[in-house]
Motif scaffolding. Structure first.
Motif, PDB file in Angstrom:
ATOM      1  N   SER A   8       7.722  21.816  -3.830  1.00 35.46           N
ATOM      2  CA  SER A   8       6.288  22.120  -3.950  1.00 35.46           C
ATOM      3  C   SER A   8       5.894  23.285  -3.042  1.00 35.46           C
ATOM      4  N   LYS A   9       6.360  23.250  -1.767  1.00 34.70           N
ATOM      5  CA  LYS A   9       6.042  24.339  -0.837  1.00 34.70           C
ATOM      6  C   LYS A   9       6.629  25.656  -1.324  1.00 34.70           C
ATOM      7  N   ASN A  10       7.852  25.609  -1.816  1.00 32.78           N
ATOM      8  CA  ASN A  10       8.506  26.835  -2.279  1.00 32.78           C
ATOM      9  C   ASN A  10       7.823  27.431  -3.503  1.00 32.78           C
ATOM     10  N   GLU A  11       7.254  26.571  -4.366  1.00 32.93           N
ATOM     11  CA  GLU A  11       6.492  27.077  -5.519  1.00 32.93           C
ATOM     12  C   GLU A  11       5.289  27.887  -5.056  1.00 32.93           C
ATOM     13  N   TRP A  12       4.626  27.402  -4.000  1.00 31.59           N
ATOM     14  CA  TRP A  12       3.481  28.160  -3.468  1.00 31.59           C
ATOM     15  C   TRP A  12       3.942  29.474  -2.849  1.00 31.59           C
ATOM     16  N   ILE A  13       5.094  29.483  -2.170  1.00 25.49           N
ATOM     17  CA  ILE A  13       5.608  30.717  -1.561  1.00 25.49           C
ATOM     18  C   ILE A  13       5.976  31.735  -2.640  1.00 25.49           C
ATOM     19  N   ILE A  14       6.658  31.276  -3.687  1.00 31.22           N
ATOM     20  CA  ILE A  14       7.005  32.182  -4.791  1.00 31.22           C
ATOM     21  C   ILE A  14       5.747  32.723  -5.453  1.00 31.22           C
ATOM     22  N   GLY A  15       4.753  31.851  -5.602  1.00 32.16           N
ATOM     23  CA  GLY A  15       3.477  32.311  -6.144  1.00 32.16           C
ATOM     24  C   GLY A  15       2.847  33.378  -5.264  1.00 32.16           C
ATOM     25  N   PHE A  16       2.939  33.196  -3.924  1.00 30.91           N
ATOM     26  CA  PHE A  16       2.386  34.187  -2.998  1.00 30.91           C
ATOM     27  C   PHE A  16       3.141  35.510  -3.104  1.00 30.91           C
ATOM     28  N   ILE A  17       4.474  35.448  -3.203  1.00 27.61           N
ATOM     29  CA  ILE A  17       5.264  36.677  -3.317  1.00 27.61           C
ATOM     30  C   ILE A  17       4.878  37.440  -4.589  1.00 27.61           C
ATOM     31  N   ASN A  18       4.717  36.716  -5.688  1.00 23.45           N
ATOM     32  CA  ASN A  18       4.285  37.365  -6.929  1.00 23.45           C
ATOM     33  C   ASN A  18       2.873  37.926  -6.802  1.00 23.45           C
ATOM     34  N   ALA A  19       2.038  37.226  -6.047  1.00 21.53           N
ATOM     35  CA  ALA A  19       0.634  37.633  -5.930  1.00 21.53           C
ATOM     36  C   ALA A  19       0.410  38.698  -4.871  1.00 21.53           C
ATOM     37  N   ALA A  20       1.385  38.926  -3.986  1.00 21.88           N
ATOM     38  CA  ALA A  20       1.179  39.809  -2.830  1.00 21.88           C
ATOM     39  C   ALA A  20       0.615  41.181  -3.189  1.00 21.88           C
ATOM     40  N   PRO A  21       1.138  41.877  -4.227  1.00 23.09           N
ATOM     41  CA  PRO A  21       0.551  43.187  -4.553  1.00 23.09           C
ATOM     42  C   PRO A  21      -0.926  43.095  -4.938  1.00 23.09           C
ATOM     43  N   TYR A  22      -1.292  42.015  -5.577  1.00 23.53           N
ATOM     44  CA  TYR A  22      -2.679  41.869  -6.027  1.00 23.53           C
ATOM     45  C   TYR A  22      -3.603  41.500  -4.879  1.00 23.53           C
ATOM     46  N   ILE A  23      -3.078  40.729  -3.933  1.00 23.03           N
ATOM     47  CA  ILE A  23      -3.861  40.421  -2.740  1.00 23.03           C
ATOM     48  C   ILE A  23      -4.159  41.707  -1.971  1.00 23.03           C
ATOM     49  N   ALA A  24      -3.129  42.536  -1.772  1.00 24.33           N
ATOM     50  CA  ALA A  24      -3.314  43.804  -1.055  1.00 24.33           C
ATOM     51  C   ALA A  24      -4.189  44.769  -1.844  1.00 24.33           C
ATOM     52  N   SER A  25      -4.040  44.768  -3.147  1.00 28.20           N
ATOM     53  CA  SER A  25      -4.866  45.653  -3.983  1.00 28.20           C
ATOM     54  C   SER A  25      -6.331  45.291  -3.864  1.00 28.20           C
ATOM     55  N   ALA A  26      -6.632  43.999  -4.057  1.00 27.88           N
ATOM     56  CA  ALA A  26      -8.028  43.560  -4.037  1.00 27.88           C
ATOM     57  C   ALA A  26      -8.629  43.651  -2.650  1.00 27.88           C
ATOM     58  N   GLY A  27      -7.803  43.404  -1.616  1.00 25.25           N
ATOM     59  CA  GLY A  27      -8.333  43.390  -0.258  1.00 25.25           C
ATOM     60  C   GLY A  27      -8.414  44.752   0.400  1.00 25.25           C
ATOM     61  N   LEU A  28      -7.543  45.687   0.010  1.00 31.04           N
ATOM     62  CA  LEU A  28      -7.511  46.990   0.683  1.00 31.04           C
ATOM     63  C   LEU A  28      -7.329  48.166  -0.265  1.00 31.04           C
ATOM     64  N   GLY A  29      -6.317  48.108  -1.127  1.00 35.41           N
ATOM     65  CA  GLY A  29      -5.972  49.262  -1.957  1.00 35.41           C
ATOM     66  C   GLY A  29      -7.129  49.782  -2.787  1.00 35.41           C
ATOM     67  N   CYS A  30      -7.841  48.888  -3.452  1.00 36.26           N
ATOM     68  CA  CYS A  30      -8.976  49.319  -4.301  1.00 36.26           C
ATOM     69  C   CYS A  30     -10.059  49.995  -3.473  1.00 36.26           C
ATOM     70  N   TRP A  31     -10.316  49.445  -2.296  1.00 36.11           N
ATOM     71  CA  TRP A  31     -11.421  49.951  -1.485  1.00 36.11           C
ATOM     72  C   TRP A  31     -11.087  51.268  -0.796  1.00 36.11           C
ATOM     73  N   LEU A  32      -9.786  51.575  -0.683  1.00 33.76           N
ATOM     74  CA  LEU A  32      -9.408  52.898  -0.166  1.00 33.76           C
ATOM     75  C   LEU A  32      -9.703  53.999  -1.176  1.00 33.76           C
TER      76      LEU A  32
END
Length: 615
Positions: A144-168
């Protein structure tokens, strides 16, 4: 002062007040032309002042003719100032609308072809978890924990995009221009991608993907704006949507790379992730061979450079002069009414200024809908979905390649329909079809695993879902969001829209591995089918049509109160649809919401009734 003199000259203060009100609350739904109603002698004098002030005096003749066409576009045939060849070029904008300079097509295609950032993780999901110590097998204590980690790894570019990349996007565009912002984004889409393939731990992989997200966000926010500002209104949708066309092509290449590398051994996932560096190279090099956005140059008061850029993007100096003077006039109105201000003040105004707030809402809806429809379940996890349906790893990757192929092929119809059928109509047609195909795919998981029909039916309905997505919710959101904001707020507005899209892509990416386990594939697919219906309702009431309107005319479209637009859809558009297409009443008539008479040149010269009333 005589009444006649007042009629001829008008009151600048009063006319400006009408414009101010119309850009806040356009209750008449009239789409105004800043040049409409100005006496010919006055207009030509204004043009002469403009070219003299901005170092363009040697091109005064082209600007004079261009201003006369811009004042009354539908009546250019009657202008004695134009010769036969010039009239023919203007006529060809309707009869041969795709005949445009090479520089314009090169700009749009080059900047769109770099979208191949994510599909490597699709195939890599089958193996990188085990390789980096994140097993998710049934019965494993940390599954269960590893599923969340894999989900985070897949989501990482989108987290950075929404939080910083778009606003730059806003400050970098402001400092370096559209081309500079795209160049910087390409750097972040090159080196972190290579880093993904060299990562030794899941933390290193996540960091590389976060850095990739900065480039993805800046690129996704800048390129559609760049394309929208460089293209003529009649084909803007078809060209700006090439972002999605090449995104689909990138998905196709990415799924092909996943298939090519899947059987090379334990490092297959490294090659699948690292292969996405390839399209960043031509983008990095080629962007400086493109003309800079003339609208951005004009925003920076660099008019001679804007003139050179417009000439590379239009067939004739006459067309370049017409478009440039029209943009200048609308920019002057925007500066007086909306202003520019700091980044933070512009961001706040997205939610406080009525004209901007409506664009913010509409763009947010279409971007959110791209995640509500569930497409990224397949784009990020199709290999895992097909594997859970019963396919081998090889067959799952083959089906993912088929998904990428349908995305690319069925994106082509939108090139022609987006500017004829319209952005809004494409969405309203495709969303209900996406809902039932996604629901059908989910229900097919109920077929017993031993049945020969189970896996082919799941694949069939997923492919059908992709076929409906590709010409609708695929190309429309980025095209639409790049259009709806005035130039003063276009970067920060696009940053908002893309951050909504990629932010919710991160939510989807994080939650899907756990959701598909907890809710089962049937429940998860059914959940997203319901969201498709919800998205369709939101679009019906909250998203005005933008097809074939100049970026400047859209100021007045989005000045119409959203309550008026929603009321029109409920009381006029919906009853018309029911009468015409359900009860087959051919006599049903739909009264248009917007009055385009003024911008289409159906009134020759003189002041409008509205201005006469002011006098």
């Amino acid at each position: 002062m005589s009444k006649q003199h007042v009629l001829e000259k008008g009151s600048d203060q009063q006319v400006e007040q009408v414009q101010r009100e119309d850009l806040a609350h356009n209750l008449s739904a009239r789409i105004q032309n800043p040049l409409h109603g100005i006496p010919k002698a006055t207009l030509l004098q204004q043009v002469d002042d403009f070219v003299e002030r901005n170092g363009l005096a040697e091109h005064a003749d082209a600007f004079r003719k261009g201003a006369l066409i811009a004042q009354s576009p539908g009546d250019f045939e009657d202008l004695a100032e134009l010769n036969a060849d010039e009239k023919n070029w203007i006529r060809m904008e309707k009869t041969h609308k795709w005949k445009n300079p090479f520089a314009m097509y090169f700009t749009v295609i080059l900047c769109s072809v770099g979208e191949w950032d994510q599909t490597g993780s699709n195939g890599a999901n089958l193996s990188f978890g085990e390789a980096l110590g994140l097993p998710t097998g049934e019965g494993h204590p940390d599954a269960s924990k590893n599923e969340w980690i894999i989900g985070f790894i897949n989501a990482a570019p989108y987290i950075a995009s929404a939080g910083l990349g778009c606003w730059l996007c806003d400050p970098v565009n402001n400092w370096l221009g559209r081309r500079g912002a795209i160049f910087i984004s390409a750097v972040f889409c090159l080196f972190p991608v290579i880093g993904q393939g060299l990562a030794q731990t899941w933390v290193q992989l996540a960091i590389c993907r976060l850095l990739l997200g900065i480039g993805m966000g800046m690129k996704a926010s800048s390129i559609p704006i760049f394309a929208a500002e460089n293209t003529p209104a009649s084909i803007r949708g078809g060209l700006v949507m090439s972002w999605q066309l090449w995104t689909a092509f990138g998905i196709l290449l990415g799924t092909a790379a996943n298939l090519v590398f899947y059987n090379v051994g334990k490092n297959a996932w490294r090659l699948q992730l690292g292969s996405a560096f390839v399209p960043a190279i031509p983008l990095l090099i080629g962007v400086y061979f493109c003309p800079e956005s003339p609208r951005w140059l004009m925003k920076k008061a660099r008019y001679t450079q804007a003139w050179a850029s417009f000439n590379r993007l239009r067939n004739t100096p006459l067309q370049a002069a017409r478009d440039m003077y029209s943009v200048h006039c609308q920019l002057e109105i925007e500066r007086k009414i909306i202003g520019e201000g700091s980044f933070f003040s512009r961001f706040v105004e997205l939610f406080t200024t009525p004209r901007l707030r409506r664009a913010t809402l509409a763009s947010g809806v279409v971007m959110l809908a791209q995640q509500m429809c569930g497409i990224n379940i397949i784009a990020f996890y199709s290999s895992s979905v097909f594997s859970s349906a019963g396919y081998s790893n090889r067959d799952a990757l083959l089906c993912s390649f088929g998904f990428g192929l349908t995305q690319f092929i069925f994106a082509f119809p939108a090139v022609w329909t987006i500017d004829t059928f319209g952005r809004r109509n494409l969405l309203l047609f495709t969303f209900p079809n996406m809902a039932w195909t996604l629901l059908a795919a989910g229900l097919c998981f109920l077929i017993p695993e031993g049945s020969a029909a189970r896996v082919p039916l799941i694949a069939l309905f997923i492919f059908m879902f992709s076929c409906f997505y590709a010409p609708g919710e695929g190309p429309v959101p980025f095209t639409y969001s790049a259009e709806v904001f005035p130039i003063s707020h276009r970067e920060v507005g696009m940053a908002w829209a893309v951050s909504v899209c990629l932010g919710f892509a991160a939510v989807l990416s994080i939650t899907w591995p756990r959701m598909s386990t907890a809710m089962t594939s049937v429940g998860a697919f059914g959940f997203y089918a319901g969201l498709n219906v919800t998205a369709m309702v939101l679009i019906f009431f909250l998203c005005p049509e933008t097809k074939q309107r100049t970026l400047e005319e859209l100021d007045y479209v989005f000045a119409v109160p959203m309550s008026k637009h929603a009321s029109y859809q409920l009381h006029n558009s919906l009853p018309y649809f029911i009468q015409r297409y359900i009860f087959r009443n051919k006599n049903a008539v739909l009264k248009p919401l917007y009055d385009f008479d003024e911008v289409e040149g159906r009134h020759q010269g003189g002041y409008t009734e509205e201005k006469r009333d002011l006098a």
